[in-house]
Design an enzyme around this catalytic site. Structure first.
Site, PDB file in Angstrom:
ATOM      1  CD  GLU B 198       2.703  60.684 -76.324  1.00 55.33           C
ATOM      2  OE1 GLU B 198       2.958  60.236 -75.192  1.00 55.33           O
ATOM      3  OE2 GLU B 198       1.636  61.311 -76.555  1.00 55.33           O
ATOM      4  CD  GLU B 199      -1.300  63.041 -76.790  1.00 56.76           C
ATOM      5  OE1 GLU B 199      -1.812  62.059 -76.221  1.00 56.76           O
ATOM      6  OE2 GLU B 199      -0.810  63.998 -76.168  1.00 56.76           O
ATOM      7  CG  HIS B 309      -5.167  64.189 -73.167  1.00 52.17           C
ATOM      8  ND1 HIS B 309      -5.228  62.875 -73.548  1.00 52.17           N
ATOM      9  CD2 HIS B 309      -3.850  64.521 -73.226  1.00 52.17           C
ATOM     10  CE1 HIS B 309      -4.009  62.426 -73.815  1.00 52.17           C
ATOM     11  NE2 HIS B 309      -3.157  63.417 -73.618  1.00 52.17           N
TER      12      HIS B 309
END
Lengths: 323, 350
Positions: B198-199, B309
């Protein structure tokens, strides 16, 4: 001849930022009812109308966008000031001082904080001044279209997003003699990257697809070398951000224009993602071309076009579909 | 606690094996069927396949991380981010490198060697390296290879007033919430999709949704939260302690109002606090899922994560628990009333 003033004015006045195409969808479905009989709306908000021909020569898909960029309220301060996020390609620096219209009818004026010391204006600095209590988080707005006509020139904020739909609606009533099965797709969420259109025709195949949109034009002939101009005729698309048009599709359109004496221009729009480009790459791929109406876009939220380009685009489409 | 195990496991994009294994072991006894696909997405099917609608609940396995791109003669490791890492916060952080969790520290030019103009600027990734204590390239290469990944060496810990700190809460809070939900019994066909990559651009979720072909999908995420001292409410996006955040708009998705209405209904019927995710920034797997096949009605529910993050992130455990409650309430509501309405024209909810 089509009453472009009335047709384009109706499309322009209809409310419909991406994902919230309520008004423009109603305008399209109402307009199609008298021209092609009926249409369907899918759960993604696309409008699909089909016209069948016994013994058809093939299947053609015609696509134009429903929506336009807009704003969504993300926070309402105690004094009623609304903070907003863009839905689609709106530039914060072009919005300061602009009048916006919310779906519920409220009018607001966009302003920017005055402590940004000459720095770039972005959406973190923008707010919409509206009467307290009139908007909530999640409400959407568009730049007030302010449609106006002056002879053959039409002005409105959202013409880049509505001219294609106006032409396709007009075409829906003029398909006598067309040997193809024709599917009209008025796509939702086109302005945010052509998201929803492809979903409406998932699993279907077409012999030809034409994406009808607009292209940025120079204000007058000769202003910029190589640019297209309002009044110069429909623009046969060579490429956009998501599409390189194959030669046989361009030749089809050029041949149709030449055979009927329809003026045309060749053009590109490398910054815009179209439904056509997405469709060309979806599943097994489709042969896609595009025709764009030249629209002059000011640096601010206003644009204009020439009604002769709308008429000639309609004639070019009819000619291509009779080939 | 499952969230602690998931948070401390390594799962850079494309290297989600450790996290996937934890969830596989945890959920296998509760599943009708468990399988993976070619990308590494993990699917856990539960519930009653004879009923409808078919619901896909998605959370991503991966986390932002670093990848070793070069081993210097001195035995230090040059690296590049995998996903959106804030480079300014990397210096002096402890990491684990590679599958054997080799300890390392992110180093930079010593402060006494920095010129005055350098001291005023944050380090960029080109200025940084990972020190694994090796005496030279040869020794380093015995433990680490180019292409190995590094994750932050952050222990999960409860602290403060119901908070927890740790790494990778984006999206291990989603994985943990899904795992808790997968252990409950529902009279619906449910597919829990733990997605990869996803990232780095929502790469796993689209193929996952294509395979599952659900009637509706719900993405469970960790999301932006800047509710700390000095922050203005308008910039906060979410506020910890106000419950799960429901997405209305982000960079990749305009929220499906039918799903949103059902989430709100489930929350209000059960007295579960919720808030709007008040920003158009960011994106999550919903951006890929809702555009699959003929379009999939998709919602997104997020736990607010401070310092997302970064090497150390903070969640409010009450928000997490309310998210788990909301998932159950949403699914119970669907059991009772499986019909999803087409969004009413012009209707919104607030």
């Amino acid at each position: 001849m089509t009453d472009w003033n009335r047709l384009t004015g109706g499309a322009s006045a209809a409310f419909g930022p991406a994902g919230f195409e309520t008004g423009i969808r109603r305008w399209v479905t109402d307009s199609l009812a008298s021209r092609i009989g009926g249409c369907d709306v899918d759960r993604n908000g696309n409008v699909i109308a089909r016209r069948s021909t016994p013994g058809a020569k093939g299947r053609v898909l015609l696509v134009a966008g429903l929506d336009e960029p807009g704003l969504m309220v993300t926070h309402v301060e105690e004094n009623g000031v609304a903070r907003v996020a863009p839905i689609g390609p709106l530039n914060a620096k072009h919005l300061v001082g602009v009048r916006v219209r919310f779906e519920g009818g409220a009018i607001g004026v966009v302003d920017a904080e005055h402590d940004i010391d000459g720095g770039a204006v972005d959406f973190a600095h923008l707010f919409v001044a509206v009467p307290a209590g009139t908007v909530r988080v999640g409400d959407t707005a568009v730049v007030d279209p302010q449609f106006e006509s002056a002879g053959q020139i039409l002005y409105a904020a959202n013409l880049p997003w509505r001219a294609g739909a106006a032409v396709l609606v007009a075409l829906a009533g003029e398909l006598a003699g067309c040997p193809y099965d024709v599917t009209f797709l008025f796509s939702a969420q086109r302005s945010v990257g052509a998201r929803a259109g492809r979903l409406a025709v998932f699993g279907e195949t077409f012999d030809r697809v034409l994406d009808i949109g607009t292209v940025a034009a120079a204000p007058a002939a000769g202003k910029r070398k190589g640019s297209v101009r309002p009044g110069g005729g429909p623009v046969i698309r060579a490429l956009d951000h998501s599409l390189i048009v194959r030669p046989e599709i361009k030749d089809w359109l050029i041949g149709a224009a030449r055979s009927r004496g329809i003026p045309y221009q060749m053009g590109v729009k490398p910054d815009e993602t179209s439904d056509g480009g997405i469709l060309a790459m979806t599943e097994g791929g489709l042969p896609v071309g595009g025709i764009d109406i030249p629209v002059y876009r000011t640096c601010g939220p206003m644009s204009y076009l020439h009604t002769s380009d709308l008429e000639q685009t309609l004639l070019l489409l009819k000619a291509a579909l009779e080939e | 606690m499952l969230l602690k195990r998931l948070s401390e496991a390594a799962g850079p994009s494309g290297f989600e094996d450790e996290v996937r294994r934890i969830l596989y072991e945890e959920l296998r006894p509760h599943a009708r069927r468990v399988y993976t696909d070619a990308l590494g997405n993990l699917f856990v099917e539960t519930g009653n396949p004879g009923r409808g609608p078919r619901v896909m609940l998605a959370a991503h396995l991966d986390e932002v991380a670093l990848m070793v791109v070069q081993i210097d003669d001195a035995g230090t490791l040059r690296f590049r981010p995998v996903g959106g890492v804030d480079e300014r916060v990397l210096v002096s952080k402890a990491v684990f490198v590679g599958p054997n969790r080799i300890p390392g520290v992110i180093g930079s030019k010593a402060v006494h060697l920095q010129k005055p103009e350098e001291r005023g600027k944050p380090f960029s990734v080109e200025d940084l390296y990972i020190d694994i204590g090796a005496s030279g390239r040869e020794q380093a290469e015995r433990h680490v290879s180019v292409g190995d990944t590094a994750v932050f060496a952050t222990a999960f810990e409860r602290f403060g007033d119901g908070k927890a700190k740790g790494k990778a809460f984006d999206d291990r809070v989603g994985c943990a919430a899904l795992a808790e939900t997968a252990k409950k019994s529902f009279d619906l066909p449910l597919v829990f999709a733990f997605t990869v990559q996803e990232e780095i651009g929502l790469r796993g979720a689209g193929p996952a949704a294509y395979r599952v072909d659900p009637d509706l999908a719900l993405v469970v995420e960790g999301t932006l939260c800047f509710d700390v001292a000095g922050a203005e409410e308008k910039d906060a996006v979410t506020v910890q302690g106000r419950g799960p955040a429901l997405s209305i708009l982000d960079r990749m998705t305009i929220a499906d109002r039918a799903v949103l209405r059902r989430l709100v209904r489930a929350a209000e019927k059960n007295g579960i606090p919720y808030q709007w995710r008040r920003s158009g920034a960011g994106a999550n797997d919903a951006g890929a899922i809702h555009l699959v096949r003929r379009g999939i009605a998709t919602g997104a529910v997020s736990v607010p994560v401070r310092y997302i993050h970064s090497p150390v992130q903070v969640v409010d455990l009450a928000d997490y628990h309310h998210t788990v409650r909301l998932l159950e309430a949403f699914l119970r509501d669907l059991e009772e009333d499986p019909q999803l309405d087409f969004p009413a024209e012009g209707e919104w909810t607030s």
